[in-house]
Structures are given as C-alpha cells and as structure tokens.
Scaffold this active site. Structure first.
Site, short mmCIF file in Angstrom:
data_model
loop_
_atom_site.label_atom_id
_atom_site.label_comp_id
_atom_site.label_asym_id
_atom_site.label_seq_id
_atom_site.Cartn_x
_atom_site.Cartn_y
_atom_site.Cartn_z
N HIS A 55 -28.35 -26.80 -51.05
CA HIS A 55 -27.61 -27.06 -52.28
C HIS A 55 -28.58 -27.02 -53.46
O HIS A 55 -29.79 -27.20 -53.29
CB HIS A 55 -26.93 -28.43 -52.22
CG HIS A 55 -25.78 -28.49 -51.27
ND1 HIS A 55 -24.87 -29.52 -51.29
CD2 HIS A 55 -25.39 -27.68 -50.26
CE1 HIS A 55 -23.97 -29.33 -50.35
NE2 HIS A 55 -24.27 -28.22 -49.70
N GLU A 57 -29.27 -29.10 -55.81
CA GLU A 57 -30.07 -30.31 -55.99
C GLU A 57 -31.25 -30.35 -55.03
O GLU A 57 -32.39 -30.65 -55.41
CB GLU A 57 -29.22 -31.56 -55.76
CG GLU A 57 -28.04 -31.70 -56.68
CD GLU A 57 -26.75 -31.11 -56.08
OE1 GLU A 57 -26.76 -29.95 -55.61
OE2 GLU A 57 -25.73 -31.82 -56.08
N CYS A 85 -22.92 -34.22 -53.83
CA CYS A 85 -22.27 -34.68 -52.60
C CYS A 85 -23.09 -35.81 -51.99
O CYS A 85 -24.15 -36.17 -52.50
CB CYS A 85 -22.13 -33.52 -51.62
SG CYS A 85 -23.72 -32.95 -50.96
N CYS A 88 -26.72 -34.75 -51.03
CA CYS A 88 -27.60 -34.62 -52.19
C CYS A 88 -27.89 -35.97 -52.83
O CYS A 88 -29.01 -36.24 -53.26
CB CYS A 88 -27.01 -33.64 -53.19
SG CYS A 88 -26.98 -31.96 -52.55
#
Length: 163
Positions: A55, A57, A85, A88
C-alpha cells in the site's frame, strides 16, 4: 513553499497517486515528511509487486526507513490521499509516526474513524496502544476522492467495453 504545508504535501501525495493510476493500480499516494522535507514516497503497488502489503503508506514508510537508516520515524508526518486501513495504521503506529494527515475517507476499510478508529480511545479510558499519532482528516478530500471516483468510473467503463 505554500503557506499551508498540509495542502502542499497532500499535493505531493496526489502526485504519487497519479503514478499508481498510470501503473493500473488504485490511485493512492503517500509522502512522509520530517522537518519540512519529504524523506519517503510511496504509491499503491500491490498488483504490480504481487504484494498485498504494498500500500502507498507502507511504501512511503519503507522508503523513509531506507533513506534515514531507521525503522522508527518519530517526529514525522505522513500524508496519504486515502484514510489508512488497519494494516497501514498498525505500521504507522510501529514506525512511531507523529502525525497522520489524509484526504478522502474510506467508509469500507478506513481505520481512522470511518469503519474503525484504531488510534481513538473512548473518553476517559486508559489508552490501550503504546503509541498514538495526531490525525487530521479531509485535507484536499475532494481532489483525493475525485481521483479515486474517476479511476473506478474508468474501470467500469472499460469493463462495459465503452473505453
């Protein structure tokens, strides 16, 4: 620099999101900032990297960790175009990020107040997590959310054979 650093750095995160879109990934971007300098950049790449943890992040945290030679990033600010999420948010906590700034809310999987509130505790409760960061939501939310909406509209049109 722009007199509003949150807007300035969110625009940099949007640039990362455009890289994700160009690569066929969901357009989410992130930058990690320390003392007014971008030290980490990332964009969604789980499809191309064959990595469910890739992701935006996580990629920005990894980039910053390599750049700084440390897995802990105290005093940093993470700018991300979409509410993180749970995965993360956990990485943000373990990295000791001081401040999280995000654009669009994610009502289905957002862990900073939409679906869950990982860093929030009930008023008067003993904090359960060993690290908390300050959270600012909604910076350039329309730009961030609009990019996601346009991406998924384009995908739906392609699926229908319209593009």
């Amino acid at each position: 620099m722009n007199p509003d650093p949150d807007t300035h750095f969110m625009r940099a995160a949007l640039e990362q999101a455009r890289l994700a879109w160009a690569a066929g990934e969901v357009p989410v971007g992130a930058v990690l900032v320390i003392d007014g300098e971008i030290v980490g950049r990332g964009w969604n790449q789980p499809i191309s990297a064959h990595d469910p943890t890739a992701h935006a992040e996580i990629m920005a945290l990894r980039d910053a960790g390599r750049h700084l030679g440390n897995y802990r990033l105290p005093g940093s600010s993470l700018y991300v175009t979409l509410e993180p999420c749970v995965m993360c948010a956990g990485a943000i906590m373990h990295a000791r990020v001081g401040r999280l700034i995000y654009g669009a809310r994610d009502p289905k999987t957002g862990a900073q107040g939409s679906a869950l509130d990982l860093f929030g505790d009930l008023p008067g409760a003993v904090p359960r997590l060993n690290h908390h960061c300050d959270v600012t939501a909604g910076v350039l939310a329309e730009d961030c959310g609009g990019m996601l909406s346009a991406f998924f509209a384009e995908r739906r049109a392609r699926a229908r054979g319209e593009a």
